[in-house]
Design a protein around this motif. Structure first.
Motif, mmCIF file in Angstrom:
data_model
loop_
_atom_site.group_PDB
_atom_site.id
_atom_site.type_symbol
_atom_site.label_atom_id
_atom_site.label_comp_id
_atom_site.label_asym_id
_atom_site.label_seq_id
_atom_site.Cartn_x
_atom_site.Cartn_y
_atom_site.Cartn_z
ATOM 1 N N LEU A 177 5.442 16.707 17.630
ATOM 2 C CA LEU A 177 6.140 15.483 17.255
ATOM 3 C C LEU A 177 6.363 14.555 18.441
ATOM 4 O O LEU A 177 6.361 13.330 18.284
ATOM 5 C CB LEU A 177 7.469 15.836 16.576
ATOM 6 N N ALA A 178 6.551 15.116 19.640
ATOM 7 C CA ALA A 178 6.681 14.269 20.830
ATOM 8 C C ALA A 178 5.443 13.409 20.999
ATOM 9 O O ALA A 178 5.526 12.221 21.344
ATOM 10 C CB ALA A 178 6.909 15.139 22.068
ATOM 11 N N VAL A 179 4.270 13.988 20.756
ATOM 12 C CA VAL A 179 3.018 13.233 20.843
ATOM 13 C C VAL A 179 2.847 12.326 19.631
ATOM 14 O O VAL A 179 2.382 11.183 19.754
ATOM 15 C CB VAL A 179 1.822 14.188 20.981
ATOM 16 N N HIS A 180 3.255 12.793 18.456
ATOM 17 C CA HIS A 180 3.041 11.969 17.257
ATOM 18 C C HIS A 180 3.885 10.699 17.297
ATOM 19 O O HIS A 180 3.517 9.693 16.674
ATOM 20 C CB HIS A 180 3.318 12.760 15.980
ATOM 21 N N LEU A 181 4.984 10.718 18.012
ATOM 22 C CA LEU A 181 5.749 9.482 18.198
ATOM 23 C C LEU A 181 4.890 8.418 18.875
ATOM 24 O O LEU A 181 4.994 7.225 18.557
ATOM 25 C CB LEU A 181 7.007 9.756 19.015
ATOM 26 N N LEU A 182 4.040 8.838 19.808
ATOM 27 C CA LEU A 182 3.123 7.891 20.447
ATOM 28 C C LEU A 182 2.082 7.390 19.456
ATOM 29 O O LEU A 182 1.610 6.257 19.564
ATOM 30 C CB LEU A 182 2.407 8.555 21.625
ATOM 31 N N ARG A 183 1.711 8.220 18.508
ATOM 32 C CA ARG A 183 0.689 7.863 17.524
ATOM 33 C C ARG A 183 1.246 6.954 16.431
ATOM 34 O O ARG A 183 0.510 6.402 15.628
ATOM 35 C CB ARG A 183 0.095 9.135 16.920
ATOM 36 N N ASP B 55 -3.422 5.404 16.685
ATOM 37 C CA ASP B 55 -4.475 6.129 17.401
ATOM 38 C C ASP B 55 -5.516 5.188 18.010
ATOM 39 O O ASP B 55 -6.013 5.423 19.115
ATOM 40 C CB ASP B 55 -5.180 7.116 16.458
ATOM 41 N N GLY B 56 -5.851 4.127 17.304
ATOM 42 C CA GLY B 56 -6.892 3.230 17.776
ATOM 43 C C GLY B 56 -6.511 2.378 18.966
ATOM 44 O O GLY B 56 -7.389 1.818 19.639
ATOM 45 N N ILE B 57 -5.205 2.274 19.234
ATOM 46 C CA ILE B 57 -4.741 1.434 20.342
ATOM 47 C C ILE B 57 -3.978 2.217 21.403
ATOM 48 O O ILE B 57 -3.581 1.653 22.421
ATOM 49 C CB ILE B 57 -3.850 0.288 19.831
ATOM 50 N N LEU B 58 -3.771 3.514 21.184
ATOM 51 C CA LEU B 58 -2.917 4.284 22.079
ATOM 52 C C LEU B 58 -3.407 4.262 23.519
ATOM 53 O O LEU B 58 -2.612 4.158 24.467
ATOM 54 C CB LEU B 58 -2.798 5.727 21.579
ATOM 55 N N VAL C 20 -0.038 5.850 28.353
ATOM 56 C CA VAL C 20 1.245 6.552 28.395
ATOM 57 C C VAL C 20 1.085 7.881 29.139
ATOM 58 O O VAL C 20 0.209 8.686 28.794
ATOM 59 C CB VAL C 20 1.763 6.829 26.966
ATOM 60 N N PRO C 21 1.919 8.160 30.149
ATOM 61 C CA PRO C 21 1.851 9.457 30.816
ATOM 62 C C PRO C 21 2.265 10.589 29.865
ATOM 63 O O PRO C 21 3.296 10.497 29.184
ATOM 64 C CB PRO C 21 2.866 9.329 31.962
ATOM 65 N N GLN D 185 -5.690 19.243 24.027
ATOM 66 C CA GLN D 185 -5.950 18.878 25.418
ATOM 67 C C GLN D 185 -7.047 17.811 25.503
ATOM 68 O O GLN D 185 -6.908 16.814 26.234
ATOM 69 C CB GLN D 185 -6.345 20.135 26.191
ATOM 70 N N ALA D 186 -8.123 17.998 24.763
ATOM 71 C CA ALA D 186 -9.232 17.042 24.793
ATOM 72 C C ALA D 186 -8.818 15.690 24.226
ATOM 73 O O ALA D 186 -9.144 14.637 24.797
ATOM 74 C CB ALA D 186 -10.422 17.609 24.021
ATOM 75 N N TRP D 187 -8.104 15.689 23.114
ATOM 76 C CA TRP D 187 -7.687 14.436 22.481
ATOM 77 C C TRP D 187 -6.741 13.661 23.390
ATOM 78 O O TRP D 187 -6.876 12.435 23.558
ATOM 79 C CB TRP D 187 -7.019 14.735 21.145
ATOM 80 N N LEU D 188 -5.781 14.348 23.976
ATOM 81 C CA LEU D 188 -4.833 13.684 24.869
ATOM 82 C C LEU D 188 -5.540 13.119 26.100
ATOM 83 O O LEU D 188 -5.167 12.058 26.613
ATOM 84 C CB LEU D 188 -3.727 14.660 25.280
ATOM 85 N N GLY D 189 -6.557 13.826 26.574
ATOM 86 C CA GLY D 189 -7.317 13.335 27.710
ATOM 87 C C GLY D 189 -8.019 12.023 27.421
ATOM 88 O O GLY D 189 -8.233 11.204 28.323
#
Length: 244
Positions: free
Chosen positions: A137-143, A171-174, A179-180, A201-205
């Protein structure tokens, strides 16, 4: 040091709109989360079978001079030998998958984002920090709303697949926001499948300014080495002072 538990309180109840869920239980750092307003504030999101108090305890090891608000997940887990009375979750399944996860992650991220809007000043920098389900959820907030969050931390987290249209609208603009993100996991994790960890890991990269590391002999847990690395990352990104 004053006991932060005295600052547990009901948060202002948000009106339920669309897909959102009312989140009403939060544990604040001393001063009601307003002691160090010039530092970013952590938004703590616990894992399956945990609660907001355990994440508050973890914050004292990570960033004792930053404010935090630790939220309680909406799912109360059954009692008995397996759980303490304070066992909660964000999703009913420990590691949900597929389209149902997309919909649930979107609903919960919207709910958490709305809680932030209703309970924290607009100008306050916010850093979501979560473990396992909370890491997702911490990551999904960015999404959902990348411009609102200063950075994100996912410990032993995973991702919603994002196959249901509209459930990860940013996702298309993240990657434009750079964002660190700090993402770590144990090489002996026996809860989240390895392919899910590798995929996250790959997606966040590709979509964030990622710092990532895996830890030998660590299972679905956190370690002192991991927390040391996290403290350094927070210092490097000017999120904390580095003082313990």
């Amino acid at each position: 040091m004053p006991d932060d538990r005295r600052h547990t309180r009901h948060t202002r109840r948000a009106k339920r709109r669309d897909m959102t869920i009312d989140l009403t239980e939060a544990q604040y750092s001393r001063g009601g989360g307003a002691t160090h307003p010039t530092h970013p504030m952590f938004l703590c999101l616990h894992g399956w079978g945990s609660n907001e108090m355990e994440m508050a305890d973890l914050m004292r090891q990570i960033a004792p001079y930053n404010d935090y608000a630790s939220l309680r997940g909406p799912v109360r887990l059954a009692g008995g030998d397996a759980f303490s009375p304070g066992a909660y979750a964000w999703f009913g399944e420990r590691v949900p998958t597929g389209e149902d996860l997309d919909r649930a992650a979107y609903e919960l991220a919207l709910s958490i984002d709305r809680w932030v809007t209703n309970n924290l000043p607009d100008e306050r920098q916010v850093v979501p920090l979560g473990f396992s389900q909370g890491g997702l959820l911490a990551v999904h907030l960015l999404r959902v709303n990348p411009k609102r969050y200063r950075a994100a931390v996912s410990l032993s987290g995973y991702l919603a697949p994002g196959v249901v249209p509209g459930t990860a609208p940013a996702d298309g603009i993240l990657d434009n926001y750079n964002v660190p993100v700090f993402y770590t996991y144990g090489k002996n994790d026996d809860v989240v499948p390895k392919y899910e960890l590798f995929a996250a890991q790959a997606w966040l990269g590709e979509h964030t300014w990622l710092t990532t590391k895996s830890y030998r002999a660590l299972d679905h847990n956190v370690s002192l080495e991991e927390l040391t690395d996290l403290r350094q990352w927070l210092l490097d990104h000017d999120i904390t002072s580095g003082i313990l």
